[in-house]
Scaffold this motif. Structure first.
Motif, PDB file in Angstrom:
ATOM      1  N   ALA A  23      -0.612  -0.058   8.963  1.00  0.00           N
ATOM      2  CA  ALA A  23      -0.704   0.748   7.746  1.00  0.00           C
ATOM      3  C   ALA A  23      -1.531   0.037   6.689  1.00  0.00           C
ATOM      4  N   ARG A  26      -5.233   0.549   7.004  1.00  0.00           N
ATOM      5  CA  ARG A  26      -5.647   1.856   6.506  1.00  0.00           C
ATOM      6  C   ARG A  26      -5.703   1.861   4.975  1.00  0.00           C
ATOM      7  N   VAL A  27      -4.685   1.268   4.373  1.00  0.00           N
ATOM      8  CA  VAL A  27      -4.614   1.228   2.911  1.00  0.00           C
ATOM      9  C   VAL A  27      -5.770   0.407   2.340  1.00  0.00           C
ATOM     10  N   HIS A  50      -3.194   8.547  -0.248  1.00  0.00           N
ATOM     11  CA  HIS A  50      -2.992   7.472   0.719  1.00  0.00           C
ATOM     12  C   HIS A  50      -1.520   7.074   0.811  1.00  0.00           C
ATOM     13  N   ASP A  51      -0.772   7.199  -0.312  1.00  0.00           N
ATOM     14  CA  ASP A  51       0.674   6.988  -0.238  1.00  0.00           C
ATOM     15  C   ASP A  51       1.280   7.981   0.752  1.00  0.00           C
ATOM     16  N   ARG A  53      -0.227   9.891   3.127  1.00  0.00           N
ATOM     17  CA  ARG A  53      -0.735   9.755   4.496  1.00  0.00           C
ATOM     18  C   ARG A  53      -0.133   8.533   5.192  1.00  0.00           C
ATOM     19  N   THR A  54      -0.021   7.448   4.446  1.00  0.00           N
ATOM     20  CA  THR A  54       0.510   6.215   5.039  1.00  0.00           C
ATOM     21  C   THR A  54       1.975   6.370   5.383  1.00  0.00           C
ATOM     22  N   GLU A  55       2.733   7.039   4.518  1.00  0.00           N
ATOM     23  CA  GLU A  55       4.139   7.253   4.835  1.00  0.00           C
ATOM     24  C   GLU A  55       4.290   8.129   6.072  1.00  0.00           C
ATOM     25  N   PRO A  90       5.143   3.031   1.352  1.00  0.00           N
ATOM     26  CA  PRO A  90       3.820   2.962   1.964  1.00  0.00           C
ATOM     27  C   PRO A  90       2.822   2.148   1.160  1.00  0.00           C
ATOM     28  N   VAL A 106       2.519  -3.039   1.737  1.00  0.00           N
ATOM     29  CA  VAL A 106       3.303  -2.095   2.522  1.00  0.00           C
ATOM     30  C   VAL A 106       4.640  -2.769   2.802  1.00  0.00           C
TER      31      VAL A 106
END
Length: 268
Positions: A23, A26-27, A50-51, A53-55, A90, A106
């Motif tokens: 993760a 990606r972030v 992004h918060d 999507r990452t979660e 996330p 993360v």
């Protein structure tokens, strides 16, 4: 503590660390491209795509590794029921992330049998993986020991207190006293990383207010597994430490009774 729980905690730690690293990659890629944020509950509480999507990525990743587990995230709340509950932030430090300040992480923790048994806090900017299970805590595979200052005068305090909500006169007076008493006071913008830094001995004390379980669950185990102390504040009356909205955490050997935070830790 059973051998089975210790073995489970090691598996959960490995999963949490691997998922948080994925993760984090990606972030970090999104951070380098530039971020657009929107207000969640107000100007001081931001969220980005992004918060979310990452979660979603982490929810899928963790439940695939441990089918039937529940995931409690910052953005979408609790989904599922099971013997294992994952607490997921996330991007802890979204305001930093959105502003282009390279200090965010993360954070993932696993709760089983009524306790936090595994956790990982990953700083993708510095490629640092803080991880803990019931056998200990580590940073990039090296064991951690929460060692540092023994009193306020030589200590670095990390805190977001009193925060952006309305101050009372007592809040202002306490903040002034903390600045006067501690060697250094820093507002880092990520409670999860502040707890990881206590575990690593980089921060001597951290004082958190108005926190949520996903902010602190992984950090609690990191601090405790590294030999430090995590103290939910009494007024929260929380049954579980990670549910308490206020806390003090510090390195081993720190004199909390003699600290400017002593009254807070006794009566907050």
């Amino acid at each position: 503590m059973t051998e089975e729980l210790v073995a489970l905690s090691a598996r959960l730690r490995a999963t949490a660390a691997d998922a948080a690293v994925e993760a984090g990659e990606r972030v970090l890629a999104a951070f380098r491209e530039g971020v657009v944020a929107e207000q969640k509950s107000g100007a001081h509480d931001l969220v980005t795509e992004h918060d979310r999507r990452t979660e979603a990525f982490l929810r899928a990743r963790l439940t695939a590794a441990f089918p039937g587990s529940a995931v409690h995230g910052e953005e979408d709340g609790r989904v599922g029921e099971g013997e294992i509950t994952w607490y997921v932030d996330p991007i802890d430090g979204t305001n930093n992330f959105a502003a282009g300040v390279p200090f965010f992480c993360v954070s993932i923790a696993a709760v089983a049998e009524g306790r936090v048994v595994a956790g990982a806090v990953v700083d993708p900017v510095r490629s640092e993986v803080f991880a803990a299970d019931l056998a200990g805590a580590s940073l990039n595979g090296r064991s951690l020991a929460a060692a540092g200052a023994s009193c306020d005068a030589g200590a670095l305090l990390a805190t977001e207190f009193p925060g952006h909500r309305p101050w009372s006169g007592d809040d202002g007076a306490l903040f002034v006293e903390l600045v006067r008493s501690f060697g250094t006071v820093r507002r880092l913008g990520s409670g999860a990383l502040a707890l990881a830094y206590v575990a690593a001995g980089r921060v001597d004390v951290t004082f958190g207010v108005r926190t949520n379980p996903w902010d602190v669950a992984a950090g609690i185990l990191l601090v405790q597994a590294a030999g430090g102390t995590y103290l939910p504040l009494p007024s929260s009356h929380a049954e579980r430490p990670w549910e308490a909205p206020a806390y003090v955490a510090h390195v081993a050997g720190f004199d909390l009774d003699g600290s400017a935070l002593a009254e807070v830790s006794a009566s907050e």
